[in-house]
Enzyme design. Structure first.
Site, PDB file in Angstrom:
ATOM      1  N   LYS A  62     -17.959  57.000  66.658  1.00  0.00           N
ATOM      2  CA  LYS A  62     -18.647  55.893  67.340  1.00  0.00           C
ATOM      3  C   LYS A  62     -19.167  56.379  68.695  1.00  0.00           C
ATOM      4  O   LYS A  62     -18.505  56.216  69.721  1.00  0.00           O
ATOM      5  CB  LYS A  62     -17.685  54.719  67.517  1.00  0.00           C
ATOM      6  CG  LYS A  62     -18.327  53.522  68.164  1.00  0.00           C
ATOM      7  CD  LYS A  62     -17.394  52.351  68.296  1.00  0.00           C
ATOM      8  CE  LYS A  62     -18.099  51.273  69.102  1.00  0.00           C
ATOM      9  NZ  LYS A  62     -17.234  50.194  69.505  1.00  0.00           N
TER      10      LYS A  62
ATOM     11  N   GLU B 144     -14.138  57.056  69.351  1.00  0.00           N
ATOM     12  CA  GLU B 144     -15.208  56.630  70.272  1.00  0.00           C
ATOM     13  C   GLU B 144     -15.205  57.441  71.565  1.00  0.00           C
ATOM     14  O   GLU B 144     -14.460  57.153  72.494  1.00  0.00           O
ATOM     15  CB  GLU B 144     -15.052  55.132  70.592  1.00  0.00           C
ATOM     16  CG  GLU B 144     -16.136  54.642  71.534  1.00  0.00           C
ATOM     17  CD  GLU B 144     -16.073  53.148  71.837  1.00  0.00           C
ATOM     18  OE1 GLU B 144     -15.338  52.418  71.152  1.00  0.00           O
ATOM     19  OE2 GLU B 144     -16.758  52.717  72.764  1.00  0.00           O
TER      20      GLU B 144
END
Ligand code: 13P
Length: 374
Positions: free
Chosen positions: A245, A203
């Site tokens: 992500k 992420e």
């Protein structure tokens, strides 16, 4: 092994796996986990907020923030109607605390998810720290004992793990130093995680809180993502065995007419197409402070767009899935059913958006309320 079951095959994870190339059996296992979480029409729920992050949200609603209330809150979410929840949600990212808590019926949360055919995951980073030598930029700590933690969480029944690094956009940020360091931190996380037979959810969040237009946001996404993938390759991360992500490409200063879901989709797909290899099986967007409606309309527009999309594009939302339910729940037993209904409605909308199945007119803007549309 069914996902969610506790793993007791200690000898399968030899310490030599740590520094060597991944075993083909491990690659296969990672692919199987991804197949389970990247199922068409499903996405991930992120309910891995630290006690400190929940504090502000609970405080605003007058909810006491204790270990007991956090457990009750997560039980409300995860015990929502079994068949509906598993129709829309394939995996849940838990916080360390939740792994060792039980529901009011004395069931461990990982087991509750397993019974619902939902894969359990875990946040493994230890939060943001200042990146010295920069103008207030941040990096993320937690690498030192990551290997041992991943082994422990795998044994507890978690099959994927999340690590978040953040980038701000301003005149001089993100700096090259912040991009290089955070790309290295994310790549170290991903390779350690894979060697422990867990799928890394990588992420790199570009925060949507500065005064910049969408063209600048696009340039920063492209630069950061290309640095990240170059670094992941340098670390020999197995790309088929990881999930990205990212944030969507957004600008909060843009006039609504320049920030329609169609434009967000156009810009987001352009950034991804230019930088993310097709070997990556799935991209799950974070909601990143978008309101509930934006998060659904933008994801829907991304999936409706005619561009080539070689990856599964779905959601891994925290706030955009939970906000409405948390407001209703307020730690009151009488509100549980109503809060669960709202939570499942949000999950259903996100699921439809992940298939590009929501219909709306060409002139809709980011601010249009989904209630007006569906
Ligand atoms: P939001 O969807 O609330 O941005 O959270 C997702 C997440 O997991 C951030 O790390």
């Amino acid at each position: 092994m069914q996902f969610g079951e506790k793993c007791c095959c200690k000898d399968k994870i030899s310490s030599s796996t740590k520094c060597t190339k991944l075993d083909p059996a491990v690659c296969l296992e990672l692919q199987k986990i991804i197949e389970a979480i990247a199922t068409s029409g499903k996405g991930l729920l992120a309910c891995d907020e630290s006690p400190a992050s929940l504090d502000q949200r609970f405080q605003e609603l007058g909810i006491e923030n204790t270990e007991v209330t956090r457990c009750a809150y997560r039980e409300m979410l995860l015990s929502a109607d079994k068949s509906q929840l598993s129709r829309y949600i394939s995996g849940v990212i838990l916080h360390h605390e939740t792994i060792y808590q039980k529901t009011s019926k004395n069931v461990e949360f990982v087991e509750l998810l397993r019974q619902r055919n939902i894969v359990a995951g875990i946040k493994v980073d230890r939060g943001l720290v200042p990146l010295l030598g920069t103008e207030d930029e941040k990096t993320t700590q937690g690498l030192d004992d990551l290997w041992e933690n991943c082994i422990r969480y795998k044994k507890e029944g978690c099959h994927f793990a999340k690590w978040r690094c953040v980038f701000s956009i301003s005149e001089r940020c993100p700096s090259q130093l912040a991009m290089n360091i955070n790309a290295n931190v994310l790549a170290r996380f991903a390779s350690i995680c894979q060697s422990a037979r867990m799928v890394p959810i990588v992420e790199p969040e570009i925060l949507n809180n500065g005064e910049y237009d969408i063209d600048r946001a696009l340039r920063v996404h492209e630069e950061m993502l290309s640095t990240l993938f170059r670094t992941l390759n340098e670390h020999h991360v197995y790309l088929e065995g990881m999930v990205l992500k990212p944030a969507m490409v957004l600008s909060r200063i843009q006039k609504p007419t320049r920030c329609t879901p169609q434009i967000v989709a156009e810009y987001t797909l352009r950034a991804l197409r230019r930088t993310v290899p097709t070997a990556i099986p799935a991209i799950f967007f974070l909601s990143g402070g978008q309101n509930d409606e934006e998060s659904v309309l933008n994801l829907n527009a991304i999936n409706m767009h005619d561009d080539k999309k070689p990856w599964r594009l779905s959601f891994c939302y925290g706030r955009a899935l939970q906000n409405a339910a948390m407001k209703i729940w307020k730690n009151n037993l009488e509100n549980i059913n109503k809060a669960q209904v709202i939570f499942l409605e949000r999950a259903e909308l996100c699921s439809k958006a992940s298939l590009g199945e929501l219909q709306f007119g060409e002139n809709e803007t980011c601010t249009r309320n989904t209630n007006d549309i569906f």
